[in-house]
Design a protein around this motif. Structure first.
Motif, short mmCIF file in Angstrom:
data_model
loop_
_atom_site.label_atom_id
_atom_site.label_comp_id
_atom_site.label_asym_id
_atom_site.label_seq_id
_atom_site.Cartn_x
_atom_site.Cartn_y
_atom_site.Cartn_z
N LYS A 30 1.89 1.61 2.94
CA LYS A 30 2.45 0.57 2.70
C LYS A 30 3.92 -0.53 3.24
N THR B 252 4.56 -3.27 5.50
CA THR B 252 5.06 -4.50 4.99
C THR B 252 6.25 -4.29 6.79
N ASP C 125 -0.37 6.46 0.11
CA ASP C 125 0.20 4.86 -0.42
C ASP C 125 0.91 4.26 -0.39
N GLU C 126 2.06 4.83 -0.32
CA GLU C 126 3.74 4.13 -0.29
C GLU C 126 4.29 3.86 0.72
#
Length: 185
Positions: A125, A129, A121-122
Motif C-alpha cells: 500500500k 501510494t 500488504d502495508e
C-alpha cells in the motif's frame, strides 16, 4: 441426536454476518440451535472470526459434524490441530505438556505468518501510494509547463497587441511637435 456445527445468517441484505452455532441436523438454517459458539464476519479484510475455542473443541470431540465452511474456519483457528494432538496424547505418542507446546508453536508460527502478510500488504500500500504521488507530481509538472507556455503565449500576444497601439500614439505625439516646430520656423 445428530448435531451439526454450521453458520446461521444474520445481517442485512448484501452484508451477511454469521453466527457459528451447534444445531440439530433437522433444524432450519436460521432456526432453533443448541448453542452459539462464535461469529464470522466475511465483510472485513481479512475475515473476522470470534470463536469460543474450548466449546468448539468440546463439540468436535463429542462428534458434531461441521459444514465445509465451518470446518475451514475451525481448521484455521486451530481446533482440528488441537484435536489431532489430543488424539496423540490418548494413544500415548507423547504427553499432554508436549502436545500443548506443539500447539503453542503452531499457533505462534501461524500468527507470525499472518503478521508477515499484513506487513507485506502495508508495504504494498505504501509503495502504491508513493507511485501514485510520483505520477501525480509528474502530471502536475506537465500541467504547470503547459500553463507556463500558455501564459507566455498570452503575454506575447498582449505585448504584440500593445506595441502597435503605442506606435500610433508616439506618431501622433510627434506630429504635433513637428507641427509646432514647423510653425516656429
Amino acid at each position: 441426536m445428530a448435531t451439526k456445527i454450521r453458520l446461521q445468517r444474520n445481517g442485512r441484505k448484501n452484508y451477511a454476518f454469521y453466527s457459528i452455532v451447534i444445531a440439530d441436523v433437522r433444524a432450519p438454517r436460521d432456526g432453533k440451535f443448541i448453542e452459539k459458539i462464535g461469529t464470522f464476519n466475511p465483510n472485513t479484510n481479512p475475515a473476522t472470526v470470534d470463536l469460543k475455542f474450548d466449546r468448539a473443541l468440546d463439540w468436535v470431540l463429542k462428534g458434531a459434524q461441521p459444514t465445509d465452511t465451518v470446518r475451514t474456519i475451525l481448521s484455521r483457528e486451530g481446533v482440528y490441530m488441537k484435536k489431532h494432538l489430543l488424539g496423540g496424547v490418548t494413544k500415548g505418542a507423547f504427553g499432554e505438556a508436549e502436545a500443548e507446546a506443539k500447539f503453542e508453536a503452531w499457533k505462534n508460527n501461524k500468527q507470525n505468518g499472518l503478521a508477515a502478510l499484513k506487513a507485506k500488504d502495508e508495504e504494498a500500500k505504501k509503495a502504491e501510494t508513493k507511485a501514485r504521488l510520483e505520477a501525480e507530481k509528474k502530471i502536475n509538472e506537465e500541467k504547470a509547463k503547459v500553463l507556463a507556455e500558455k501564459k507566455a503565449a498570452e503575454e506575447a500576444a498582449k505585448a504584440a497587441a500593445e506595441a502597435p497601439a503605442e506606435a500610433p500614439a508616439t506618431e501622433a505625439a510627434e506630429t504635433p511637435a513637428e507641427e509646432a516646430a514647423a510653425e516656429q520656423q
